[in-house]
Write a protein that holds these residues in place. Structure first.
Motif, short mmCIF file in Angstrom:
data_model
loop_
_atom_site.label_atom_id
_atom_site.label_comp_id
_atom_site.label_asym_id
_atom_site.label_seq_id
_atom_site.Cartn_x
_atom_site.Cartn_y
_atom_site.Cartn_z
N GLU A 39 0.85 -1.19 0.00
CA GLU A 39 0.00 0.00 0.00
C GLU A 39 0.89 1.25 0.00
N LYS A 53 2.22 2.88 -7.18
CA LYS A 53 2.07 2.14 -8.44
C LYS A 53 1.25 2.92 -9.47
N ARG A 95 -14.29 -7.18 -7.52
CA ARG A 95 -13.47 -6.30 -6.69
C ARG A 95 -14.31 -5.66 -5.57
N TYR A 112 -10.11 -13.38 -5.95
CA TYR A 112 -9.03 -12.69 -6.68
C TYR A 112 -8.68 -13.48 -7.95
N ARG A 115 -9.11 -12.32 -11.79
CA ARG A 115 -7.89 -12.38 -12.64
C ARG A 115 -8.19 -13.10 -13.95
N ARG A 160 -0.71 -4.89 -10.40
CA ARG A 160 -0.89 -6.14 -9.66
C ARG A 160 -1.29 -7.30 -10.58
N SER A 191 -1.44 -12.13 -5.15
CA SER A 191 -2.11 -13.23 -4.46
C SER A 191 -1.11 -14.08 -3.68
N TYR A 245 -0.04 -11.66 -0.63
CA TYR A 245 -1.11 -11.30 0.32
C TYR A 245 -1.83 -12.54 0.87
N GLN A 246 -2.33 -13.37 -0.07
CA GLN A 246 -3.11 -14.53 0.41
C GLN A 246 -2.18 -15.69 0.79
N ASN A 269 -9.90 0.70 1.74
CA ASN A 269 -10.62 -0.56 1.53
C ASN A 269 -10.33 -1.58 2.64
P1 TYD Z 1 -6.30 -1.22 -4.37
O1 TYD Z 1 -7.20 -0.12 -3.89
O2 TYD Z 1 -6.21 -1.44 -5.84
O3 TYD Z 1 -4.92 -1.04 -3.68
P2 TYD Z 1 -3.50 -0.67 -4.23
O4 TYD Z 1 -3.61 0.74 -4.68
O5 TYD Z 1 -2.63 -0.88 -3.05
O6 TYD Z 1 -3.21 -1.65 -5.34
O7 TYD Z 1 -6.77 -2.54 -3.63
C1 TYD Z 1 -6.33 -3.77 -3.95
C2 TYD Z 1 -6.08 -4.52 -2.67
O8 TYD Z 1 -6.21 -5.91 -2.93
C3 TYD Z 1 -4.68 -4.30 -2.13
O9 TYD Z 1 -4.74 -4.18 -0.73
C4 TYD Z 1 -3.96 -5.58 -2.46
C5 TYD Z 1 -5.05 -6.60 -2.49
N1 TYD Z 1 -4.82 -7.74 -3.38
C6 TYD Z 1 -4.67 -9.01 -2.83
O10 TYD Z 1 -4.69 -9.17 -1.61
N2 TYD Z 1 -4.52 -10.08 -3.67
C7 TYD Z 1 -4.52 -9.95 -5.02
O11 TYD Z 1 -4.37 -10.94 -5.77
C8 TYD Z 1 -4.68 -8.63 -5.59
C9 TYD Z 1 -4.69 -8.44 -7.07
C10 TYD Z 1 -4.83 -7.55 -4.71
#
Ligand code: TYD
Length: 217
Positions: free
Chosen positions: A13, A17, A51, A71, A75, A97, A102, A105-106, A156
Motif C-alpha cells: 500500500e 504504483k 473487486r 481474486y 484475474r 498487480r 495473491s 497477500y493470500q 478498503n
Molecule cells: P487497491 O485499492 O487497488 O490497492 P492498491 O492501490 O494498493 O493496489 O486494492 C487492492 C487490494 O487488494 C490491495 O490491498 C492488495 C489486495 N490484493 C490481494 O490481496 N490479492 C490480489 O491478488 C490482488 C490483485 C490484490
C-alpha cells in the motif's frame, strides 16, 4: 500467443504504483508504442464487480480461501477479456498487480501457503505470465502513512489490516524476489516519484532493448 510485452507492477500500500504506471504508459505512447494500462482486481466490468465484493469494508467475515478464489476469478476474467487480446495483438500491457499479489497477500501474509495459492492461480491463468514484474519496495509504515494523507483515496478492507499484516506482505514479496530472480526486479519506492520513475524506466528499457530498438528516442 503473446506477441506483446506483459509488465506487472507490484508493491505494498502507498508504494506509488498508480502514478508510476501512468507515467510509464505516457512515455511509451510518446515513443509510438501502444501501451494498455489496467489494474487488478478489476479492469473490466465483471472483475470490477468481484473487486467490490472483495474490498467491501463490511465484509469482515470473508474467509481467506474465499478471498483467494475471488481474486483468482477476477484475474481469469480480466486476463481473457483484456490482457490476452492486447498481448496477442502485439501491444504492451502494464498491469497494476497480478498473480504475485495473491502469492504475497493470500499465500504468505494470510498464511494460505504460496503453493496452494499458486495452484488455484495456475488454473486461472494457464501459461500467461508477465515477462517482467517490477516490485516497488517501501517500508509499510511509510506506505500506510502516505495513503492516510491522500484523502481522495478510498480506504478498503485490505488497507484496514494491521501493520504486522503489511509487514508480512513485504516478507512475501521478498520471498518471491528470491524465487523468481529472472522475472522480478526490486525498485526502491521510498524516493521521489521522479527518481522511482527513472529507475523503473531504466529497468524496462534494459529488459526490452530489442523490442524498443526502432524507437526514435
Ligand atoms: P487497491 O485499492 O487497488 O490497492 P492498491 O492501490 O494498493 O493496489 O486494492 C487492492 C487490494 O487488494 C490491495 O490491498 C492488495 C489486495 N490484493 C490481494 O490481496 N490479492 C490480489 O491478488 C490482488 C490483485 C490484490
Amino acid at each position: 500467443m503473446n506477441n506483446g510485452i506483459f509488465i506487472t507492477i507490484e508493491g505494498g500500500e502507498g508504494s506509488g504504483k498508480t502514478t508510476l504506471i501512468e507515467r510509464l504508459a505516457h512515455t511509451m505512447q510518446q515513443r509510438g508504442q501502444i501501451a494498455v494500462t489496467t489494474r487488478e482486481p478489476g479492469g473490466i466490468p465483471i472483475a470490477e464487480q468481484i473487486r467490490s465484493v472483495i474490498l467491501d469494508r463490511s465484509h469482515t467475515g470473508m474467509d481467506a480461501r474465499t478471498e483467494a478464489l475471488l481474486y483468482a476469478a477476477a484475474r481469469r476474467q480480466h486476463l481473457v477479456e483484456k490482457v490476452a487480446p492486447a498481448l496477442q495483438a502485439g501491444q504492451i500491457v502494464i498491469c497494476d498487480r497480478f498473480v504475485d499479489s495473491s502469492l504475497a497477500y493470500q499465500g504468505y501474509a494470510r498464511e494460505l501457503g504460496m503453493e496452494e495459492v499458486w495452484s488455484i492461480n495456475r488454473f486461472a491463468i494457464g501459461d500467461w505470465m508477465p515477462q517482467l514484474t517490477v516490485y516497488l519496495d517501501i517500508d509499510p509504515s511509510v506506505g500506510l502513512n502516505r495513503i492516510s494523507r491522500a484523502s481522495e483515496r478510498e480506504v478498503n478492507r485490505l488497507d484496514l489490516e494491521s501493520l504486522a499484516f503489511h509487514k508480512r506482505v513485504r516478507e512475501g514479496y521478498r520471498e518471491l524476489l528470491k524465487r523468481y530472480p529472472e522475472r522480478i526486479v526490486r525498485v526502491d519506492a521510498e524516493g521521489t516519484p521522479e527518481q522511482v520513475f527513472a529507475d523503473v524506466l531504466a529497468v524496462v528499457d534494459a529488459r526490452f532493448k530489442g523490442f524498443f530498438a526502432n524507437d526514435t528516442n
